[in-house]
Design an enzyme around this catalytic site. Structure first.
Site, mmCIF file in Angstrom:
data_model
loop_
_atom_site.group_PDB
_atom_site.id
_atom_site.type_symbol
_atom_site.label_atom_id
_atom_site.label_comp_id
_atom_site.label_asym_id
_atom_site.label_seq_id
_atom_site.Cartn_x
_atom_site.Cartn_y
_atom_site.Cartn_z
ATOM 1 N N HIS A 76 0.858 -1.188 0.000
ATOM 2 C CA HIS A 76 0.000 0.000 0.000
ATOM 3 C C HIS A 76 0.894 1.238 0.000
ATOM 4 O O HIS A 76 2.061 1.183 0.397
ATOM 5 C CB HIS A 76 -0.937 -0.036 1.211
ATOM 6 C CG HIS A 76 -2.072 -1.020 1.024
ATOM 7 N ND1 HIS A 76 -3.329 -0.638 0.638
ATOM 8 C CD2 HIS A 76 -2.109 -2.373 1.122
ATOM 9 C CE1 HIS A 76 -4.102 -1.704 0.529
ATOM 10 N NE2 HIS A 76 -3.391 -2.783 0.818
ATOM 11 N N CYS B 181 -7.661 -0.922 3.779
ATOM 12 C CA CYS B 181 -8.379 -1.935 4.549
ATOM 13 C C CYS B 181 -9.226 -1.216 5.583
ATOM 14 O O CYS B 181 -8.698 -0.405 6.357
ATOM 15 C CB CYS B 181 -7.389 -2.883 5.231
ATOM 16 S SG CYS B 181 -8.214 -4.055 6.316
ATOM 17 N N ASN C 5 -3.438 0.657 -2.712
ATOM 18 C CA ASN C 5 -2.286 -0.148 -3.146
ATOM 19 C C ASN C 5 -1.453 0.674 -4.131
ATOM 20 O O ASN C 5 -1.925 1.661 -4.691
ATOM 21 C CB ASN C 5 -2.776 -1.385 -3.910
ATOM 22 C CG ASN C 5 -3.539 -2.344 -3.043
ATOM 23 O OD1 ASN C 5 -4.669 -2.066 -2.657
ATOM 24 N ND2 ASN C 5 -2.931 -3.456 -2.715
#
Ligand code: HMG
Ligand code: MG
Length: 301
Positions: A209, A240, A249
């Protein structure tokens, strides 16, 4: 070490990307995104997740996505399954590849999947056994591989231990997730070297990420360690919901541009990918997080 000549890109946008949107993206947008990504030449796409809709409402339409998406021959469409209930739902929807997800820290494991690391491994055991029996491919993920939002730095040996546990379960490969994007190349290399002592490096994948702008550098560091499977997310979507502050990401366009420039094969059409990044970003009402998508906008659209 010589760099890999060919890389497998796992496109995480429809799952890791859209699970972190503040609202629920319409099913038809998800379905079109998946198809556009396949049309770009991506052969590995994370389509959705069969997690509890109470935990992640953004993925609550997993059955509809699976029913409506086109399945192109040669493309692997993977879904996340945290337990047997998720596995059974995924199989009923026709999934042929799944992902199970553990964590390198106890606190993140508890926050994300409501159990300890060892409990999660026991929960995954029947899932992997069923998948092996059914001929379903299994990816394992380890989250918070270098740093945890609740516990801080994670020792490489700890990440390696969980990576080995997933390998021993029978995962076909294991994605190493820097969930909150705190890694830097030196730390990432130390973590990968520790994992590669316990698991063959060709079984390892990168999942970085970009919260601190380090994801492309970390992808290159992983390449230099011999890692040839990399997760990325179109337009840099993602995060998340159980990792406070985590952003997207590494953008697939940025990775493809870098690899094209290095003469490393991905099979992905950069122009179509940039078009797809702008297409999904328009649907979400903001520009892509990717530098390459912004730089190439006028050339590609
Ligand atoms: P729990 O509450 O402990 O589960 O959650 P439970 O077994 O006690 O069940 C509670 C309720 O959930 C029951 O329903 C179950 O039927 C239902 P009720 O009786 O209350 O009506 N349930 C399910 N429903 C649908 N699908 C299922 C399922 N399982 C139970 N599979 C659980 C445990 C694992 C389910 C929950 O914690 C969960 O769904 N967590 C998922 C969180 C998540 O999706 N996080 C994001 C993905 S991971 C990630 O992004 C990291 C990654 O990208 C790598 C990286 O960046 O590091 C992969
Ligand atoms: Mg992730």
């Amino acid at each position: 070490m010589a760099l890999p000549r060919k890389i497998t890109l796992w496109e995480a946008g429809p799952r890791d990307g859209l699970q972190n949107e503040p609202g629920v993206v319409p099913t038809e947008v998800k379905v079109e995104l998946i198809d556009r990504l396949a049309d770009c030449g991506l052969t590995h796409i994370e389509a959705t997740s069969f997690v509890s809709p109470k935990w992640v409402p953004q993925m609550g339409d997993h059955e509809a996505v699976m029913a409506q998406m086109k399945r192109r021959p040669g493309v692997i469409y993977q879904v996340l399954t945290p337990n047997m209930k998720g596995y059974e739902g995924a199989r009923a929807a026709g999934a042929e590849a799944i992902g199970i997800f553990a964590a390198a820290s106890e606190s993140f494991s508890k926050k994300n999947i409501n159990c300890s690391i060892d409990e999660s491994i026991e929960r995954f055991r029947p899932v992997v056994e069923a998948a092996k029996r059914d001929g379903v491919k299994v990816r394992g993920f380890v989250s918070v591989v270098v740093g945890c939002p609740f516990e801080g730095d994670i020792a490489p040996a700890q990440t390696a231990r969980v990576t080995r546990q997933l390998y021993d379960l029978g995962c076909d490969d294991i994605g190493l997730g820097d969930t909150i994007g705190v890694g830097t190349p030196g730390k990432v290399k130390a973590m990968i070297e520790a994992c590669a002592k316990l698991v063959p490096v060709e079984k390892l994948g990168g999942h970085f990420h970009d919260t601190y702008g380090q994801a492309l550098a970390n992808t290159l560091a992983a390449l230099e360690c011999g890692i040839a499977r990399h997760d990325a997310s179109v337009a840099g979507l993602g995060g998340c919901p159980y990792a406070p502050g985590a952003t997207g990401n590494v953008a697939t366009e940025d990775v493809v541009y870098m690899l094209d420039g290095m003469g490393i094969e991905t099979g992905v059409d950069l122009k179509k990918l940039v078009q797809t990044a702008w297409w999904i970003s328009d649907r979400l009402g903001r520009p892509p997080a990717s530098s390459v998508a912004r730089a190439l906008k006028s050339k590609c659209l």
